[in-house]
Design a protein around this motif. Sequence first.
Motif, PDB file in Angstrom:
ATOM      1  N   ARG A   1       6.211   3.925  -3.306  1.00 25.32           N
ATOM      2  CA  ARG A   1       5.921   2.480  -3.671  1.00 25.32           C
ATOM      3  C   ARG A   1       6.003   2.040  -5.059  1.00 25.32           C
ATOM      4  NH1 ARG A   1       0.581   1.288  -3.937  1.00 25.32           N
ATOM      5  NH2 ARG A   1       0.449   2.774  -5.673  1.00 25.32           N
TER       6      ARG A   1
ATOM      7  N   GLU B   1      -6.562  15.133  -7.369  1.00 23.39           N
ATOM      8  CA  GLU B   1      -6.774  15.318  -5.764  1.00 23.39           C
ATOM      9  C   GLU B   1      -7.753  16.032  -5.568  1.00 23.39           C
ATOM     10  OE1 GLU B   1      -3.030  14.258  -3.434  1.00 23.39           O
ATOM     11  OE2 GLU B   1      -3.640  16.357  -2.525  1.00 23.39           O
TER      12      GLU B   1
ATOM     13  N   PHE C   1      -9.301  13.660   1.784  1.00 22.40           N
ATOM     14  CA  PHE C   1      -9.339  14.082   0.509  1.00 22.40           C
ATOM     15  C   PHE C   1      -9.248  12.653  -0.205  1.00 22.40           C
ATOM     16  CE2 PHE C   1      -4.798  13.147  -0.280  1.00 22.40           C
ATOM     17  CZ  PHE C   1      -4.414  13.080   1.140  1.00 22.40           C
TER      18      PHE C   1
ATOM     19  N   GLY D   1       2.241   6.937  -3.188  1.00 17.42           N
ATOM     20  CA  GLY D   1       2.018   5.845  -4.116  1.00 17.42           C
ATOM     21  C   GLY D   1       3.072   5.677  -5.282  1.00 17.42           C
ATOM     22  N   LYS D   2       3.737   6.959  -5.362  1.00 17.28           N
ATOM     23  CA  LYS D   2       4.870   6.951  -6.695  1.00 17.28           C
ATOM     24  C   LYS D   2       6.163   6.277  -5.719  1.00 17.28           C
ATOM     25  CE  LYS D   2       2.655  10.624  -8.800  1.00 17.28           C
ATOM     26  NZ  LYS D   2       2.262  12.066  -8.918  1.00 17.28           N
TER      27      LYS D   2
ATOM     28  N   GLN E   1      -6.692   4.687   5.365  1.00 16.55           N
ATOM     29  CA  GLN E   1      -7.104   5.258   4.102  1.00 16.55           C
ATOM     30  C   GLN E   1      -7.992   4.000   3.489  1.00 16.55           C
ATOM     31  OE1 GLN E   1      -3.322   6.129   2.240  1.00 16.55           O
ATOM     32  NE2 GLN E   1      -3.182   4.446   1.292  1.00 16.55           N
TER      33      GLN E   1
ATOM     34  N   LYS F   1       2.068  12.862   1.708  1.00 23.01           N
ATOM     35  CA  LYS F   1       0.617  12.705   1.449  1.00 23.01           C
ATOM     36  C   LYS F   1      -0.193  13.105   0.542  1.00 23.01           C
ATOM     37  CE  LYS F   1       0.361  11.413   6.125  1.00 23.01           C
ATOM     38  NZ  LYS F   1      -0.518  11.554   7.894  1.00 23.01           N
ATOM     39  N   ARG F   2       0.274  14.159  -0.139  1.00 23.85           N
ATOM     40  CA  ARG F   2      -0.601  14.886  -1.113  1.00 23.85           C
ATOM     41  C   ARG F   2       0.256  14.690  -2.397  1.00 23.85           C
ATOM     42  NH1 ARG F   2      -4.641  17.555   1.528  1.00 23.85           N
ATOM     43  NH2 ARG F   2      -5.716  17.972  -0.491  1.00 23.85           N
ATOM     44  N   GLY F   3      -0.423  14.788  -3.465  1.00 25.71           N
ATOM     45  CA  GLY F   3       0.072  14.484  -4.739  1.00 25.71           C
ATOM     46  C   GLY F   3       0.498  13.097  -5.130  1.00 25.71           C
ATOM     47  N   GLY F   4       0.006  12.205  -4.378  1.00 24.35           N
ATOM     48  CA  GLY F   4       0.426  10.761  -4.828  1.00 24.35           C
ATOM     49  C   GLY F   4       1.761  10.344  -4.355  1.00 24.35           C
TER      50      GLY F   4
ATOM     51  N   GLU G   1      -4.032  12.060 -13.271  1.00 29.41           N
ATOM     52  CA  GLU G   1      -4.346  12.070 -11.762  1.00 29.41           C
ATOM     53  C   GLU G   1      -4.830  13.286 -11.189  1.00 29.41           C
ATOM     54  OE1 GLU G   1      -0.516  11.712  -9.532  1.00 29.41           O
ATOM     55  OE2 GLU G   1       0.556  13.189 -10.853  1.00 29.41           O
TER      56      GLU G   1
ATOM     57  N   LYS H   1       3.996   6.941   3.368  1.00 23.50           N
ATOM     58  CA  LYS H   1       3.393   8.361   3.578  1.00 23.50           C
ATOM     59  C   LYS H   1       4.074   9.073   4.730  1.00 23.50           C
ATOM     60  CE  LYS H   1      -0.507   7.949   0.873  1.00 23.50           C
ATOM     61  NZ  LYS H   1      -2.210   8.032   0.563  1.00 23.50           N
ATOM     62  N   ASP H   2       4.649   8.652   5.573  1.00 27.54           N
ATOM     63  CA  ASP H   2       5.360   9.591   6.801  1.00 27.54           C
ATOM     64  C   ASP H   2       6.262  10.778   6.156  1.00 27.54           C
ATOM     65  OD1 ASP H   2       3.963   7.675   8.385  1.00 27.54           O
ATOM     66  OD2 ASP H   2       5.821   7.063   9.117  1.00 27.54           O
TER      67      ASP H   2
ATOM     68  N   GLU I   1      -8.905   2.103  -0.078  1.00 26.55           N
ATOM     69  CA  GLU I   1      -8.297   1.875  -1.233  1.00 26.55           C
ATOM     70  C   GLU I   1      -8.835   1.141  -2.507  1.00 26.55           C
ATOM     71  OE1 GLU I   1      -4.203   0.405  -1.041  1.00 26.55           O
ATOM     72  OE2 GLU I   1      -3.498   1.911   0.589  1.00 26.55           O
TER      73      GLU I   1
ATOM     74  N   TYR J   1      -7.408  10.613  -3.654  1.00 26.52           N
ATOM     75  CA  TYR J   1      -6.579  10.705  -4.803  1.00 26.52           C
ATOM     76  C   TYR J   1      -6.839   9.814  -5.918  1.00 26.52           C
ATOM     77  CZ  TYR J   1      -2.128  10.009  -7.510  1.00 26.52           C
ATOM     78  OH  TYR J   1      -1.054   9.825  -8.125  1.00 26.52           O
TER      79      TYR J   1
ATOM     80  N   LEU K   1      -2.855   4.011   8.715  1.00 24.37           N
ATOM     81  CA  LEU K   1      -1.853   4.955   8.529  1.00 24.37           C
ATOM     82  C   LEU K   1      -0.978   5.179  10.027  1.00 24.37           C
ATOM     83  CD1 LEU K   1      -3.696   7.946   6.562  1.00 24.37           C
ATOM     84  CD2 LEU K   1      -2.023   6.282   5.614  1.00 24.37           C
TER      85      LEU K   1
ATOM     86  N   GLU L   1      -7.674   6.344  -3.730  1.00 27.28           N
ATOM     87  CA  GLU L   1      -7.312   6.266  -2.213  1.00 27.28           C
ATOM     88  C   GLU L   1      -8.051   7.639  -1.676  1.00 27.28           C
ATOM     89  OE1 GLU L   1      -3.226   6.531  -1.811  1.00 27.28           O
ATOM     90  OE2 GLU L   1      -2.862   4.508  -2.746  1.00 27.28           O
TER      91      GLU L   1
ATOM     92  N   SER M   1       0.782  -1.086  -0.110  1.00 24.54           N
ATOM     93  CA  SER M   1      -0.002  -0.170   0.092  1.00 24.54           C
ATOM     94  C   SER M   1       0.937   1.423   0.199  1.00 24.54           C
ATOM     95  CB  SER M   1      -0.800  -0.005   1.296  1.00 24.54           C
ATOM     96  OG  SER M   1      -1.620   1.328   1.427  1.00 24.54           O
ATOM     97  N   SER M   2       0.566   2.274  -0.938  1.00 27.28           N
ATOM     98  CA  SER M   2       1.137   3.659  -0.562  1.00 27.28           C
ATOM     99  C   SER M   2       1.170   4.117   0.921  1.00 27.28           C
ATOM    100  CB  SER M   2       0.239   4.537  -1.251  1.00 27.28           C
ATOM    101  OG  SER M   2      -0.993   5.016  -0.964  1.00 27.28           O
ATOM    102  N   ALA M   3       0.361   3.495   1.925  1.00 25.43           N
ATOM    103  CA  ALA M   3       0.488   4.141   3.122  1.00 25.43           C
ATOM    104  C   ALA M   3       1.680   3.714   3.740  1.00 25.43           C
ATOM    105  CB  ALA M   3      -0.753   3.347   3.925  1.00 25.43           C
TER     106      ALA M   3
END
Lengths: 132, 185
Positions: free
Chosen positions: A117, B167, B154, A114-115, B133, A108-111, B165, A43-44, B135, B156, B127, B144, A38-40
Amino acid sequence: MPGRVFEDDPNIPADERLLRRIPRPWVDWDEHGNAIISSAAFKDEELSINLESVMVRAGRPPEDAIRNYPGYGLAAITAGHARSLNQAVAPDPLPEEPAHGVVYGQKKRGGIGGKLRDGALWVVRPVQLEAS
Amino acid sequence: MPALGTAELTVQDRGILATSASAAYLDYFSSGDRLLVSVFQQPVLIRRQRKYYSRGQEYQVEWQDYGQPLPAWFDPLMQGFVDLFTLPHNWDSYGAGPIDPKVVHYAMNLINGLLGPISSAPRVVPLSSGGLQLEWHRQGIDLEIVFDRDGQPFFYYRNRVSGDESEHTLPQDYALLRSITGKLD
């Protein structure tokens, strides 16, 4: 320790592997039995990793990063990939983990998570449980 | 099956699970299915409950509805939420704490009305910050919905084929989110 700011360390080469432990809640399994992260997991803002080169110099294999964490997977991204997503890569040695480092930046923003990941490869795949 | 203990939930925890499930289910079925009931057959609310097991603990979810079959996503989604409550301390090995029940409550309420009877269930992912989240990764689309302890929820969206893409903030762009989830099945 959130709230700290890290600057990118140019001494860390682009092909340095950054190792991240992946617990089961961040793993999904596709219809072919592949473990998907997961992208999670990325994300930190202050993302803890192990610098592989520091472990190697200490005679430790990458798998040592999950030695005390049974069931965890171990994934790697490169420092170059992290920097391409506007992240700083810095060492942050801890008493209990001298190879500890940080991938620092907004994720956390802009994906971004996930990128990050998307550039990760398994070093140690987790084992799928019968009923997880 | 091994013996399973009953979770020692706080009253607040139980309230969140029960109330949220009730709200989501009631709202969803009150719109479409009541049309099938004639004026001589007034729908009657009944109290329902369902048990979920997670890491050796038993959780009971209660709600009220009109007795309709549960949608396909109900059990996987509830199981995902319950699994958040049983995460051990430091579950990510990097110092993560528990997931905030208020965030879970908010997520349950927001997903109310979002999914149709045959929608696919999202995966519920914790998280490290104490949020969660939801998914979906289907039909070449990554979706997500992020509920964090700080900041507005929000979602994504990414189309893996076209590379598009975007958001969007919730609840402002809820209609767009509903449109996207409708295309996932």
